[in-house]
Design a protein around this motif. Structure first.
Motif, PDB file in Angstrom:
ATOM      1  N   GLU A   1       0.816  -1.119  -0.043  1.00  0.00           N
ATOM      2  CA  GLU A   1      -0.031   0.022   0.048  1.00  0.00           C
ATOM      3  C   GLU A   1       0.796   1.336   0.041  1.00  0.00           C
TER       4      GLU A   1
ATOM      5  N   LYS B   1       2.534   1.719  -3.573  1.00  0.00           N
ATOM      6  CA  LYS B   1       1.462   2.036  -4.486  1.00  0.00           C
ATOM      7  C   LYS B   1       1.188   3.572  -4.359  1.00  0.00           C
ATOM      8  N   LEU B   2       0.923   4.029  -2.935  1.00  0.00           N
ATOM      9  CA  LEU B   2       0.681   5.464  -2.609  1.00  0.00           C
ATOM     10  C   LEU B   2       1.684   6.276  -3.158  1.00  0.00           C
TER      11      LEU B   2
ATOM     12  N   TYR C   1       1.617   6.804  -6.570  1.00  0.00           N
ATOM     13  CA  TYR C   1       0.275   7.775  -6.952  1.00  0.00           C
ATOM     14  C   TYR C   1       0.718   9.184  -6.483  1.00  0.00           C
TER      15      TYR C   1
ATOM     16  N   ASP D   1      -3.508  -0.418  -8.488  1.00  0.00           N
ATOM     17  CA  ASP D   1      -4.917  -0.854  -8.433  1.00  0.00           C
ATOM     18  C   ASP D   1      -5.671  -1.075  -9.929  1.00  0.00           C
TER      19      ASP D   1
ATOM     20  N   ASP E   1      -8.433  -0.803 -11.649  1.00  0.00           N
ATOM     21  CA  ASP E   1      -9.157   0.265 -12.183  1.00  0.00           C
ATOM     22  C   ASP E   1      -8.237   1.184 -12.958  1.00  0.00           C
TER      23      ASP E   1
ATOM     24  N   ARG F   1      -8.839   8.355 -10.739  1.00  0.00           N
ATOM     25  CA  ARG F   1      -9.051   7.069 -10.141  1.00  0.00           C
ATOM     26  C   ARG F   1      -7.779   7.193  -8.914  1.00  0.00           C
TER      27      ARG F   1
ATOM     28  N   ASP G   1      -9.038   9.091  -6.123  1.00  0.00           N
ATOM     29  CA  ASP G   1      -9.778   8.323  -5.305  1.00  0.00           C
ATOM     30  C   ASP G   1      -9.467   7.269  -4.262  1.00  0.00           C
ATOM     31  N   HIS G   2      -8.276   6.757  -4.810  1.00  0.00           N
ATOM     32  CA  HIS G   2      -7.415   5.695  -4.025  1.00  0.00           C
ATOM     33  C   HIS G   2      -6.651   6.406  -2.750  1.00  0.00           C
TER      34      HIS G   2
ATOM     35  N   LEU H   1      -9.549   7.288  -0.542  1.00  0.00           N
ATOM     36  CA  LEU H   1      -9.835   6.024   0.422  1.00  0.00           C
ATOM     37  C   LEU H   1      -8.991   5.633   1.254  1.00  0.00           C
ATOM     38  N   TYR H   2      -7.696   5.585   1.038  1.00  0.00           N
ATOM     39  CA  TYR H   2      -6.559   5.444   2.225  1.00  0.00           C
ATOM     40  C   TYR H   2      -6.763   6.132   3.203  1.00  0.00           C
TER      41      TYR H   2
END
Length: 157
Positions: A50, A53-54, A57, A103, A105, A144, A147-148, A151-152
């Protein structure tokens, strides 16, 4: 005679029951500890994924500010030009270096953009409508990603 046998075997029988219960409880405790260790390792691995990934992002969002992929019409604010050079130089490396963390999407948006670029590169030109399609796809990717991140943040705060 039976009383004598019972008296002789009672301590042995009690000891065997004690050994069995002790080994059973020890074994059960070790299994529980092992399961807890496995869960802890899985959570740790998930957290690392995570965070990676973040981080990717966040870097995408930062680089999009520093090297925008989409040029906007100043008067109307609408996207008019997809900057292929900035996309290929700055965005693509981050997206593909972190492909295994991203992710699904977001990957779908990436694949749509990449597929469109292949078609347009084959034709060796990108028309205004194609720029608009690429801009829409990249805007969807950014949406997206945001959005992730949201959400996190909502899960952890």
């Amino acid at each position: 005679m039976i009383n004598g046998l019972i008296k002789d075997f009672l301590p042995v029988f009690s000891a065997l029951i004690g050994i069995y219960l002790g080994s059973y409880l020890t074994s059960k405790n070790q299994r529980n500890l092992f399961k807890q260790q496995v869960l802890w390792e899985e959570r740790k691995e998930y957290k690392i994924k995570e965070e990676n990934k973040l981080a990717a992002y966040n870097k995408i969002l930062l680089l999009n500010r520093e090297h925008p992929v989409i040029d906007h019409d100043i008067q109307h604010g609408s996207p008019i030009l997809f900057d292929v050079d900035n996309y290929e130089k700055y965005m693509r490396p981050i997206l593909y270096d972190n492909y295994h963390f991203i992710d699904q999407d977001v990957l779908n948006c990436l694949e749509n953009i990449e597929g469109s670029l292949k078609i347009y590169e084959y034709n060796q030109e990108i028309t205004g409508e194609e720029h608009f399609d690429l801009c829409s796809g990249f805007n969807e990717l950014l949406k997206r990603v945001k959005d992730h991140i949201k959400l996190y943040r909502d899960k952890t705060l």
